[in-house]
Design a protein around this motif. Sequence first.
Motif, PDB file in Angstrom:
ATOM      1  N   LEU A  48     -21.214  31.063 106.705  1.00 29.31           N
ATOM      2  CA  LEU A  48     -21.512  30.678 108.083  1.00 29.31           C
ATOM      3  C   LEU A  48     -20.317  30.938 109.003  1.00 29.31           C
ATOM      4  O   LEU A  48     -20.471  31.316 110.167  1.00 29.31           O
ATOM      5  N   ALA A  49     -19.112  30.753 108.456  1.00 29.98           N
ATOM      6  CA  ALA A  49     -17.900  30.918 109.275  1.00 29.98           C
ATOM      7  C   ALA A  49     -17.461  32.385 109.353  1.00 29.98           C
ATOM      8  O   ALA A  49     -16.528  32.715 110.083  1.00 29.98           O
ATOM      9  N   THR A  50     -18.110  33.233 108.553  1.00 34.70           N
ATOM     10  CA  THR A  50     -17.769  34.663 108.570  1.00 34.70           C
ATOM     11  C   THR A  50     -18.514  35.322 109.740  1.00 34.70           C
ATOM     12  O   THR A  50     -19.628  35.800 109.596  1.00 34.70           O
ATOM     13  N   SER A  51     -17.878  35.278 110.899  1.00 36.52           N
ATOM     14  CA  SER A  51     -18.551  35.728 112.120  1.00 36.52           C
ATOM     15  C   SER A  51     -17.511  36.264 113.102  1.00 36.52           C
ATOM     16  O   SER A  51     -16.319  36.342 112.779  1.00 36.52           O
ATOM     17  N   ASP A  52     -17.975  36.585 114.292  1.00 37.53           N
ATOM     18  CA  ASP A  52     -17.081  37.085 115.343  1.00 37.53           C
ATOM     19  C   ASP A  52     -15.951  36.108 115.674  1.00 37.53           C
ATOM     20  O   ASP A  52     -14.911  36.510 116.191  1.00 37.53           O
TER      21      ASP A  52
END
Length: 351
Positions: A48-52
């Motif tokens: 979930l935290a692997t984002s822009d």
Amino acid sequence: MSRFWSPVVHNLDPYVPGEQPKMANLIKLNTNENPYGPSPKVLDAIRLATSDTLRLYPDPNATDLKQAIADYHQVAPNQVFVGNGSDEVLAHVFHAFFQQQAPLLFPDITYSFYPVYCQLYQIAHQAIPLTDSFEIKVEDYFRENGGIIFPNPNAPTSRLLDLAEIEKLLQKNTDSVVVIDEAYIDFGGETAIVLVDKYPNLLVTQTLSKSRSLAGLRIGFTVGHPDLIAGLERIKDSFNSYPLDSLAITAGVAAFEDKTYFEQTCQKVISSRKWVVRELEALGFLVLPSEANFVFATHPENDAAELSAGLRKQGVIVRHFKQQRTEQYLRITIGTTEENQQLLAMMDTLI
Ligand SMILES: *Cc1c(COP(=O)(O)O)cnc(C)c1O
């Protein structure tokens, strides 16, 4: 060697981490990693935290993680310091508190990073011999010192000291910082964090690398009096303000929230350890009482270096230290049920 090195670099004798071989199908019982993966909730949180948002710097104070640790251990967030693995936390602890006139005391057989930090920060130190049965006797530490540190359970011996003994030490030793390195406490011990409100010179360090299966993420912490924590924050903000990345902070919070998974995996490791100890003893090994996720064992009729080499040939890696008092011992990490069975089957062919 390079003529560009500062003098201090020439004189270092760096820590040698356990091997991380790339070979497939190895049974890797040499670095005390957890045989089970992290909680599925931790992996979800990382996804979930692997984002822009990774373009942003992480929270330099790791506020959410400190709060999660504080909640779990029933202390205040200003009693918690976090770092990039407990190794980094320990480095800052040595830097912040142990550069004293009197020597730092630690056992002669212990975590081999301690003398390395002493060299790096030029800290005088004195090794206190363990007893013949490899126990820490707290009375041996009742002497002038610039600090005291030992793991509990101790590594690589796996022996636990009870809280009453640690408290005895704290009652006698009030003028220097005492650090209990609890890397393995969740596998059978009782944490000394319950004593931090009573003893303002006590620091208790822990890691998410072993009992929470997150060695690859590098998360460690220490709990103690707010004044000690403030000293560590001063060092940290003079060194690296962002030791924990945002994935590690998120994952760490999730790891503390999933108490059920944590307790189940620790319990599995503990019951596997009991099986491994029984089976090693059946093969004639002497095994020290262990409250860790590894055992420390010696065989009266078989050379430890030869056993280690024999296992390696068959694809099983354990740790053998060439230090004098322990050269006939093997440190064996507890693996999965299947790995433990294979270890014992191969050991049987070597004895
Ligand atoms: C594994 C270990 C550490 C280091 O843990 P990290 O958090 O992975 O850096 C510290 N102390 C002892 C005794 C250990 O065995």
